[in-house]
Design a protein around this motif. Structure first.
Motif, short mmCIF file in Angstrom:
data_model
loop_
_atom_site.label_atom_id
_atom_site.label_comp_id
_atom_site.label_asym_id
_atom_site.label_seq_id
_atom_site.Cartn_x
_atom_site.Cartn_y
_atom_site.Cartn_z
N THR A 160 0.87 -1.19 0.17
CA THR A 160 0.20 -0.04 0.03
C THR A 160 1.05 1.15 -0.10
OG1 THR A 160 -1.89 1.26 1.17
CG2 THR A 160 -0.36 0.02 2.65
N SER A 198 -13.72 1.95 -0.86
CA SER A 198 -12.37 2.25 -1.21
C SER A 198 -12.25 3.67 -1.51
CB SER A 198 -11.96 1.47 -2.60
OG SER A 198 -12.11 0.11 -2.39
N ALA A 199 -13.38 4.67 -1.75
CA ALA A 199 -13.19 6.06 -1.77
C ALA A 199 -14.60 6.43 -1.55
CB ALA A 199 -12.60 6.45 -3.33
N ALA A 200 -14.49 7.69 -1.53
CA ALA A 200 -16.03 8.28 -1.03
C ALA A 200 -16.99 8.26 -2.35
CB ALA A 200 -16.14 9.86 -0.66
N GLU A 226 -22.76 1.94 1.78
CA GLU A 226 -21.25 2.47 1.75
C GLU A 226 -20.52 1.79 2.90
OE1 GLU A 226 -18.77 6.00 0.53
OE2 GLU A 226 -20.80 6.96 0.70
N ARG A 227 -19.32 1.34 2.76
CA ARG A 227 -18.61 0.87 3.81
C ARG A 227 -17.12 1.61 3.73
NH1 ARG A 227 -14.75 -0.27 1.67
NH2 ARG A 227 -14.08 -2.05 0.28
N GLY A 255 -12.91 1.51 4.84
CA GLY A 255 -11.88 0.70 5.26
C GLY A 255 -10.49 1.11 4.97
N LEU A 256 -9.49 0.23 5.08
CA LEU A 256 -8.03 0.66 4.85
C LEU A 256 -7.45 -0.86 4.56
CD1 LEU A 256 -8.39 2.96 7.18
CD2 LEU A 256 -6.15 3.37 6.51
N THR A 257 -6.49 -0.74 3.78
CA THR A 257 -5.50 -2.00 3.68
C THR A 257 -5.15 -2.62 5.04
OG1 THR A 257 -4.83 -1.28 1.50
CG2 THR A 257 -3.73 -3.07 2.47
N VAL A 264 -20.78 6.43 5.98
CA VAL A 264 -20.21 5.24 5.72
C VAL A 264 -20.48 3.84 6.69
CG1 VAL A 264 -18.24 6.02 4.44
CG2 VAL A 264 -17.99 5.56 6.97
N ASP A 279 -7.39 9.32 8.40
CA ASP A 279 -8.53 9.97 7.67
C ASP A 279 -9.17 11.10 8.68
OD1 ASP A 279 -8.81 8.90 5.09
OD2 ASP A 279 -9.07 6.81 6.17
N ARG A 334 -8.66 13.74 4.16
CA ARG A 334 -7.48 13.13 4.63
C ARG A 334 -6.51 14.16 5.35
NH1 ARG A 334 -8.39 9.74 0.73
NH2 ARG A 334 -7.82 11.26 -0.80
N LYS A 369 -6.29 9.40 -3.80
CA LYS A 369 -7.21 8.55 -4.16
C LYS A 369 -7.94 8.37 -5.68
CE LYS A 369 -8.23 5.02 -1.38
NZ LYS A 369 -8.34 3.57 -1.66
N LYS A 412 -5.07 3.88 -3.92
CA LYS A 412 -4.11 4.78 -3.08
C LYS A 412 -2.94 5.05 -3.64
CE LYS A 412 -2.83 4.41 1.62
NZ LYS A 412 -3.22 4.09 3.03
P1 AMP Z 1 -6.28 1.88 0.82
O1 AMP Z 1 -5.03 2.06 1.65
O2 AMP Z 1 -6.02 1.58 -0.71
O3 AMP Z 1 -6.83 0.78 1.37
O4 AMP Z 1 -7.24 3.01 1.07
C1 AMP Z 1 -7.77 3.34 2.36
C2 AMP Z 1 -8.47 4.66 2.33
O5 AMP Z 1 -9.50 4.56 1.25
C3 AMP Z 1 -9.03 5.25 3.47
O6 AMP Z 1 -7.87 5.68 4.38
C4 AMP Z 1 -9.88 6.24 2.93
O7 AMP Z 1 -9.14 7.37 3.01
C5 AMP Z 1 -10.37 5.66 1.81
N1 AMP Z 1 -11.60 5.12 1.78
C6 AMP Z 1 -11.94 3.80 1.82
N2 AMP Z 1 -13.39 3.62 2.04
C7 AMP Z 1 -13.83 4.79 1.76
C8 AMP Z 1 -15.33 5.50 2.00
N3 AMP Z 1 -16.38 4.57 1.93
N4 AMP Z 1 -15.49 6.98 2.00
C9 AMP Z 1 -14.33 7.48 1.91
N5 AMP Z 1 -13.21 7.07 1.97
C10 AMP Z 1 -12.85 5.84 1.83
#
Ligand code: AMP
Ligand code: MCA
Length: 429
Positions: free
Chosen positions: A117, A220-222, A241-242, A244-246, A265, A317, A332, A339, A344
Motif C-alpha cells: 500500500t 475504497s473511496a467516497a 457504503e463501507r 476501510g483501509l488495507t 459510511v 482520515d 485526509r 485516491k 491509494k
Molecule cells: P487503501 O490504503 O488503498 O486501502 O485506502 C484506504 C483509504 O481509502 C482510507 O484511508 C480512506 O481514505 C479511503 N476510503 C475507503 N473507503 C472509503 C469510503 N467509503 N469513503 C471515503 N473514503 C474511503
C-alpha cells in the motif's frame, strides 16, 4: 475472455492440490491476474498456512522488483496455469525462519497476506494481514450485510488488493456464496450482492439492470452523492457504503437492515472500535479491533508511527460521527495521498519515478478533484530538456503501474517554494 468456472468438489480439489504443493513454504508471491487461477492459488496457499504476497499484474519493472526484493518470497507464481503443475515445486523447501512475521503457520496470528500500500513518500509498504483479521472481518460483514451461502456476489475488482481479494474472494470462499467475477463491471445472472468502487458505480450505463439485487455496496473511496442518488432514481437501490483501509480491512459499514444515507459510511462493525480524536467538529479517525493488521513487513518504524502499543491504528482520515452513530469521512490529514479510481497512490512515489527520468529536473505531484476517478493525478514538471508529456506518462505507467500514471502533465519553469525551499503544493493549480 471466455467464461470459466469451478465449484464444489472440483474447486476444493484444485485448492487442495495447490495447498499440498506449497505447504511448508514461508511465503509466496502471486501475480494476481483477475482469473480463476489466482483465486485457486491464493486459496490454496491460505489453506496451507503459507503467506501470500500479492503483485499487481500490471506492475512495472521498478515496482515489481521492489516488492519482490522487499518481501523475499520463496516462490513466485506468475502466469499461473493450473494444468502446468511444474509451476509449483513438487517438494517445497522447509519453512525458513520467519522472524519478521509473528505467529506460526496456520495459527490465528500468522500472516495470511502481505498487501503493498502506498505511503506519502517513497516506495509502498507491505501490510501484513493476519488470518484472524480476515476471519473476523468477513464474519462481521456477513452480519452487517446478512451475507449467506444463497448470495451470488458480482464484482470486477482487481485481486491484488483488500477490496477484491479479502472481501470479494476470501469472503465468498469463507461464507460459501457464489462469486461471479465479471471482468468489466456489469450485472451478472442471479446477482444478489455487488461490490464496486465509486468510479465503477458512476460509470454503470444502465442502473436499472441492478434493480433486482439484494444489496449494492460501494467502498475504497467516497461515493459522490449524485452517484448515490442516480442509483436510487434509476435502480431503486440505496447503495450501502463501507469504509476501510488495507491496514484495517473494513471498519464501518451501512447495514442491509439499517438506514443507508448518502455521504455516510455506516457504524463500526461488530467487534471494531472507531474513535474520532481531537476537540474540533471533526478529527483524526482511529481504529482498534481484531481487524487491524500486524504491522508493515520489515518496517518497525512505520508500524510504530501508525499503530500504538494499545492497539489503536491512526487511519490518516478525518471524520465525525453523526448523531445516529454513523461515521462521515470528511477528508485526509495528508494531501500527498491521492485516491484515484479507488487506488491509494502516494505523491512521493510518483515524484521519485518522474525524477528518475533524465528530462525531469524538478516535479511536484498533486491530486485534483475528478468526476470520474474521485481524484486524478496531475504532475507539475520543470524539465531539463524538451520532452513530450506522453513520454513521462508512459514512463510512470511502465516503471510503476498504469493506475499511478499522471492523467495530466503541466510543464512549468519553477515550482512555488517557501523560504526553506519546500514546495508549496497548495499554490499549484
Ligand atoms: P487503501 O490504503 O488503498 O486501502 O485506502 C484506504 C483509504 O481509502 C482510507 O484511508 C480512506 O481514505 C479511503 N476510503 C475507503 N473507503 C472509503 C469510503 N467509503 N469513503 C471515503 N473514503 C474511503
Ligand atoms: C492506459 N493504459 C495504459 C496507459 N494508459 N497502460 C500503459 N501505459 C499507459 N500509458 C491502460 C490501463 O492499463 C487499462 O488497461 C486501460 O488503459 C484503462 O486505464 P485506466 O483509465 O487507468 O483504467 P480505468 O478504466 O480508469 O480504471 C478505473 C477502474 C480502476 C476500473 C475503476 O481504477 C479500478 O479497477 N479500481 C479499483 C481499485 C481498487 O480495487 N481499490 C481497492 C483498494 P486494462 O483495461 O487492460 O486494465 S483496497 C481499499 O481501498 C480499502 C481496503 C477499501 O476500503 O476497499
Amino acid at each position: 475472455m471466455s467464461d470459466v468456472s469451478l465449484e464444489g468438489d472440483d474447486l476444493a480439489g484444485a485448492v487442495g492440490a495447490v495447498a499440498q504443493r506449497v505447504r511448508g513454504l514461508r511465503r509466496i508471491a502471486v501475480v494476481a491476474t483477475p482469473t480463476l487461477e489466482t483465486v485457486v492459488a491464493i486459496a490454496g496457499a491460505v489453506e496451507a498456512g503459507v503467506t501470500v504476497v500479492t503483485i499487481n499484474p500490471q506492475a512495472g519493472e521498478t515496482e515489481r522488483a521492489y516488492v519482490l526484493q522487499d518481501s523475499a518470497p520463496d516462490l513466485i507464481l506468475d502466469q499461473i496455469d493450473l494444468t502446468a503443475r511444474a509451476a509449483l515445486p513438487a517438494q517445497p523447501a522447509p519453512a525458513a525462519g520467519a522472524a519478521d512475521l509473528p505467529g506460526g503457520p496456520g495459527g490465528d496470528e500468522s500472516p495470511a497476506l502481505v498487501i503493498y500500500t502506498s505511503g506519502t513518500t517513497g516506495p509502498p509498504k507491505g501490510a501484513v494481514i493476519p488470518r484472524r483479521a480476515i476471519a473476523a472481518n468477513i464474519d462481521a460483514l456477513a452480519d452487517a450485510w446478512a451475507w449467506t451461502p444463497e448470495d451470488v456476489l458480482g464484482h470486477a475488482l482487481p485481486l491484488f488488493h483488500v477490496h477484491g481479494l479479502v472481501l470479494g474472494t476470501l469472503g465468498p470462499l469463507r461464507l460459501g456464496s457464489a462469486l461471479h467475477h465479471t471482468g468489466r463491471f456489469a450485472p451478472t445472472p442471479g446477482g444478489t450482492l455487488y461490490f464496486a468502487v465509486p468510479t465503477m458505480w458512476s460509470r454503470v450505463p444502465e442502473p436499472a439492470a441492478f434493480s433486482s439485487a439484494r444489496l449494492l455496496v460501494s467502498g475504497s473511496a467516497a461515493l459522490p452523492v449524485p452517484v448515490f442518488e442516480r442509483l436510487v432514481a434509476l435502480a431503486g437501490q440505496r447503495v450501502a457504503e463501507r469504509y476501510g483501509l488495507t491496514e484495517t480491512l473494513i471498519n464501518t459499514a451501512a447495514r442491509a437492515d439499517g438506514e443507508r444515507r448518502p455521504g455516510l459510511v455506516g457504524a463500526p462493525l461488530q467487534g471494531v472500535e472507531v474513535r474520532v480524536t481531537g476537540t474540533d467538529e471533526f478529527g483524526p479517525v482511529e481504529v482498534r479491533g481484531p481487524n487491524v493488521f500486524s504491522g508493515y513487513l520489515g518496517n518497525p518504524a512505520a508500524t510504530a508511527a501508525a499503530l500504538a502499543p494499545d492497539g489503536w491504528f491512526a487511519t490518516g482520515d478525518l471524520g465525525l460521527f453523526e448523531p445516529d452513530g454513523q461515521l462521515r469521512i470528511v477528508g485526509r490529514q495528508n494531501t500527498d495521498l491521492i485516491k484515484s479510481g479507488g487506488y491509494k497512490i502516494g505523491a512521493g512515489e510518483i515524484e521519485n519515478a518522474l525524477l528518475a527520468h533524465p528530462a525531469v529536473a524538478e516535479t511536484a505531484v498533486i491530486g485534483v478533484p475528478d468526476d470520474d476517478l474521485g481524484q486524478r493525478i496531475v504532475a507539475f514538471v520543470v524539465p531539463h530538456e524538451t520532452v513530450d508529456a506522453a513520454v513521462l506518462v508512459d514512463h510512470v505507467a511502465t516503471t510503476l503501474a498504469p493506475h499511478k500514471r499522471p492523467r495530466e502533465v503541466r510543464f512549468v519553469t519553477s515550482l512555488p517554494r517557501n523560504p526553506l525551499g519546500k514546495v508549496q503544493k497548495k499554490l499549484l493549480t
